[in-house]
Design an enzyme around this catalytic site. Structure first.
Site, PDB file in Angstrom:
ATOM      1  CB  CYS A  52      -0.905  -0.004   1.229  1.00 24.32           C
ATOM      2  SG  CYS A  52      -1.723   1.581   1.524  1.00 24.32           S
ATOM      3  CB  CYS A  55       0.933   1.320   4.793  1.00 26.60           C
ATOM      4  SG  CYS A  55      -0.638   0.431   5.005  1.00 26.60           S
ATOM      5  CG  ASP A  78       3.014  10.769  -5.092  1.00 30.72           C
ATOM      6  OD1 ASP A  78       3.658  11.724  -4.614  1.00 30.72           O
ATOM      7  OD2 ASP A  78       2.799   9.704  -4.473  1.00 30.72           O
ATOM      8  CG  HIS A 123      -4.194  -1.223   4.525  1.00 28.82           C
ATOM      9  ND1 HIS A 123      -3.792  -0.379   3.508  1.00 28.82           N
ATOM     10  CD2 HIS A 123      -4.844  -2.261   3.913  1.00 28.82           C
ATOM     11  CE1 HIS A 123      -4.180  -0.880   2.341  1.00 28.82           C
ATOM     12  NE2 HIS A 123      -4.816  -2.017   2.556  1.00 28.82           N
ATOM     13  CG  ASN A 163     -13.512   9.983  -4.498  1.00 26.82           C
ATOM     14  OD1 ASN A 163     -14.563  10.608  -4.448  1.00 26.82           O
ATOM     15  ND2 ASN A 163     -12.498  10.349  -5.270  1.00 26.82           N
ATOM     16  N   GLY A 169     -14.462   4.915  -7.232  1.00 23.76           N
ATOM     17  CA  GLY A 169     -13.196   5.310  -7.847  1.00 23.76           C
ATOM     18  C   GLY A 169     -12.024   5.395  -6.900  1.00 23.76           C
ATOM     19  CB  ALA A 170     -11.525   4.768  -3.278  1.00 25.50           C
ATOM     20  CB  SER A 171      -6.803   4.233  -6.612  1.00 30.24           C
ATOM     21  OG  SER A 171      -6.402   5.393  -5.919  1.00 30.24           O
ATOM     22  CG  HIS A 174      -4.264   3.425   4.098  1.00 25.86           C
ATOM     23  ND1 HIS A 174      -3.238   2.682   4.642  1.00 25.86           N
ATOM     24  CD2 HIS A 174      -4.407   4.496   4.915  1.00 25.86           C
ATOM     25  CE1 HIS A 174      -2.794   3.282   5.727  1.00 25.86           C
ATOM     26  NE2 HIS A 174      -3.488   4.391   5.901  1.00 25.86           N
ATOM     27  CG  HIS A 176      -6.889   7.927   0.869  1.00 27.16           C
ATOM     28  ND1 HIS A 176      -7.362   6.664   0.591  1.00 27.16           N
ATOM     29  CD2 HIS A 176      -6.845   8.571  -0.330  1.00 27.16           C
ATOM     30  CE1 HIS A 176      -7.582   6.540  -0.704  1.00 27.16           C
ATOM     31  NE2 HIS A 176      -7.289   7.676  -1.296  1.00 27.16           N
ATOM     32  CD  GLN A 178      -8.113  12.449  -4.235  1.00 28.41           C
ATOM     33  OE1 GLN A 178      -7.578  13.256  -4.995  1.00 28.41           O
ATOM     34  NE2 GLN A 178      -8.762  11.392  -4.676  1.00 28.41           N
ATOM     35  CG  HIS A 306     -23.277  22.483   3.048  1.00 27.67           C
ATOM     36  ND1 HIS A 306     -23.155  23.829   2.770  1.00 27.67           N
ATOM     37  CD2 HIS A 306     -23.306  21.880   1.842  1.00 27.67           C
ATOM     38  CE1 HIS A 306     -23.136  24.024   1.455  1.00 27.67           C
ATOM     39  NE2 HIS A 306     -23.210  22.846   0.871  1.00 27.67           N
TER      40      HIS A 306
HETATM   41  O1  LIG Z   1      -8.187   8.989  -5.948  1.00 28.34           O
HETATM   42  P1  LIG Z   1      -7.652   9.180  -7.345  1.00 28.34           P
HETATM   43  O2  LIG Z   1      -7.150   7.895  -7.912  1.00 28.34           O
HETATM   44  O3  LIG Z   1      -6.695  10.307  -7.472  1.00 28.34           O
HETATM   45  O4  LIG Z   1      -8.879   9.588  -8.313  1.00 28.34           O
HETATM   46  C1  LIG Z   1     -10.233   9.508  -8.003  1.00 28.34           C
HETATM   47  O5  LIG Z   1     -10.703  10.766  -7.524  1.00 28.34           O
HETATM   48  C2  LIG Z   1     -10.584  11.863  -8.421  1.00 28.34           C
HETATM   49  C3  LIG Z   1     -11.205  13.076  -7.777  1.00 28.34           C
HETATM   50  O6  LIG Z   1     -12.570  12.887  -7.476  1.00 28.34           O
HETATM   51  C4  LIG Z   1     -11.235  11.565  -9.785  1.00 28.34           C
HETATM   52  O7  LIG Z   1     -10.892  12.593 -10.686  1.00 28.34           O
HETATM   53  C5  LIG Z   1     -10.766  10.219 -10.339  1.00 28.34           C
HETATM   54  O8  LIG Z   1     -11.503   9.914 -11.504  1.00 28.34           O
HETATM   55  C6  LIG Z   1     -10.962   9.137  -9.270  1.00 28.34           C
HETATM   56  O9  LIG Z   1     -10.541   7.876  -9.754  1.00 28.34           O
END
Ligand SMILES: O=P(O)(O)O[C@H]1O[C@H](CO)[C@@H](O)[C@H](O)[C@H]1O
Ligand SMILES: O=P(O)(O)O[C@H]1O[C@H](CO)[C@@H](O)[C@H](O)[C@H]1O
Lengths: 348, 348
Positions: A52, A55, A78, A123, A163, A169-171, A174, A176, A178, A306
């Site tokens: 991961c 981590c 990144d 994780h 997400n 779409g969370a990759s 873990h 987290h 954004q 909100h």
């Molecule tokens: O978390 P990642 O991989 O950066 O990306 C994910 O969140 C982003 C922001 O909502 C979107 O633009 C991507 O399509 C989604 O896969």
């Protein structure tokens, strides 16, 4: 309200924050489902995963090594979609190549900053499983990040979001979120600024304060509440189990809340996400995020901070709502009513 | 244009049809993908499936038996989101229960009609695999349906669309689309009406005629074209391989086209969908649909009929673009530029 005939028949509802409509089809919940069935997320995750990139102590794609962090950890994305050092440039192309013709192609450079916030060194946790104290630390990081990014003179919007789940779409599982800071207000912020400002100017009051007071008096769309925060399914909700989470106090940003209000936010996030998880007995996928006061230098007194939770699941852990053809080309459509959704989230 | 520096750096572009922005991050296409991987659709389908509720002669969920149709077949959706017989009713609840307070909850009954259009009796075909003659028959059904629904005095909008592929919520691979007619203009129609009408009134010309002329002169976003129709990736496209399909002639609805124009539509749909399928060697999922002139009794001279194709795939048959956190709370974001997408669709 509760027994209004209209709410058992097809109708549309106006979103007061965006000025847009949602179509509600309450009679349609009996529809059989033969479409796509989602894969369930793995139920058991290790507390530490050596592969991961979030981590503690692990190495990320660009070779950087994460510190051995013990609470939260923030770093620049990144693979940032936005970059801080973009020279200003504008491209405008007019009809017929005529210098006085109407502009048809219009583009502008956009500066920004994208960060990742790890909520925990573990994780395998989610906000619902973390302690009150741990989630409070996440809230404090959000406050510090908002304040730090707001202080940059060209930043107008600081969007803090999460997400959660592969379906959203969370990759990486873990825990987290954004943060994307923008030079210009994104569309959704722009719409909410227009409605909140118009209400403030016309009525000398706050739209969301009035709305919250009304919902508290009616009760039927309230999911849960504590002394400082309330979670409810907004009257105009689009997603089946969409919620709006807002402070009782009129403040524009989380950081404007006293300690009690920040603790209340942590508490309601823990409670709401735990309710989501209990609904279909699965780590509920969602995108959530905060709409905080724009960070240009204007006061924006009418803005009420909100969070929106947009979860895709409709009727089980594997059957989601698709926002597709009609929704993309026309307008959002939902089957279960916000009142039914709130009742189910209150029960679990 | 082609070598503009701005288009290799983060920037935002204005959608002339909706007035909203899209964020473009061209530098981000190298991002690794560790997230959700989609299941591939079954490659072999039978020409007839006894369990399919759309195949000729089969029985549907409500007990109705489909006729042994040999070309197209239209029927009322068995689980319609909209119904034609909804009594008018409006609910408005004001702040503070005060009769003069601002309205906070606002809902109205909405009438409508939902139909399903089977494109072919064959269970295994797609528009890309049907003959020119067969697709022309689908176009004629769309024209007849639009005209029939437009003639109903309370119908203001007739949306004809197709959700193709499980990824886009299609519940059945049998080639079919839907039609939802509405009493009120849906949000997206409303935005496009405002922009097209404003342009028509200010400049005494059609927005999409001018835009098409500009794109034809520049060339870089054109995907394919024939004598009467053009398919292009709009300058403000949101989805990775989104396209806009429009007639060269200024008409508000497909039915206003002469025979040649209708044949041209069938031809460009076949060509575009075949290109999509070749891109990742898969039956390309998408939602597509037509924005035709509103069907209230006003002329709407500035309206130019067009179709939008919104396909979710990003970099392979199994990796899609997620419109989630930032996109839902802020604004749409894309990596590959519309110019790059058009070039790839031209090549295949
Ligand atoms: O978390 P990642 O991989 O950066 O990306 C994910 O969140 C982003 C922001 O909502 C979107 O633009 C991507 O399509 C989604 O896969
Ligand atoms: O084809 P269906 O099963 O009626 O439904 C599909 O298309 C509808 C219109 O875009 C959406 O509202 C549904 O979410 C989707 O699953």
């Amino acid at each position: 309200m509760r027994h209004h005939e209209l709410f058992s028949r097809p109708h549309r509802r106006l979103n007061q924050l965006t000025g847009e409509w949602v179509l509600v089809s309450p009679h349609r919940t009996q529809r059989p489902w033969l479409g796509q069935v989602e894969q369930l997320p793995p139920t058991e995750l290790p507390t530490y995963d050596p592969t991961c990139y979030l981590c503690p102590g692990n190495t990320r794609a660009n070779g950087t090594r994460n510190p051995a962090y013990t609470t939260t950890f923030v770093f620049e994305n990144d693979f940032a979609a936005l970059l801080p050092d973009v020279p200003f440039e504008r491209v405008s192309v007019r009809a017929g190549g005529d210098a006085s013709g109407p502009i048809l192609l219009h583009a502008e450079a956009e500066r920004g900053i994208c960060r990742v916030v790890c909520f925990s060194p573990r994780h395998d946790l989610t906000l619902a499983q973390m302690t009150q104290n741990e989630v409070q630390q996440v809230v404090e990081v959000w406050v510090a990040q908002y304040n730090e990014l707001a202080a940059i003179d060209w930043v107008q919007s600081v969007l803090i979001f999460e997400n959660r789940g592969a379906m959203m779409g969370a990759s990486n599982p873990h825990p987290h979120g954004q943060i994307w800071a923008n030079e210009q207000l994104p569309n959704e912020m722009r719409k909410e600024l227009a409605t909140q400002t118009a209400y403030w100017q016309e009525h000398d009051r706050c739209l969301l304060c009035d709305y919250l007071a009304l919902e508290l008096s009616l009760g039927e769309r309230i999911v849960c509440a504590n002394e400082t925060w309330v979670a409810l399914t907004p009257f105009w909700a689009v997603w089946p189990f969409e919620t709006l989470v807002l402070p009782r106090a009129h403040v524009g940003a989380i950081g404007d809340l006293a300690d009690e209000g920040r603790a209340g936010l942590a508490a309601i996030l823990r409670e709401l996400t735990a309710r989501y998880d209990r609904l279909f007995n699965v780590t509920f996928p969602y995108s959530m995020g905060f709409h905080q006061r724009p960070t240009d230098s204007l006061p924006h007194d009418g803005w009420h901070v909100h969070a929106h939770f947009y979860p895709p699941l409709l009727r089980s852990a594997t059957v989601r709502k698709f926002m597709v053809g009609y929704e993309m080309l026309g307008q959002p459509q939902r089957d279960v009513t916000p009142e039914q959704a709130a009742a189910r989230l209150r029960e679990v």
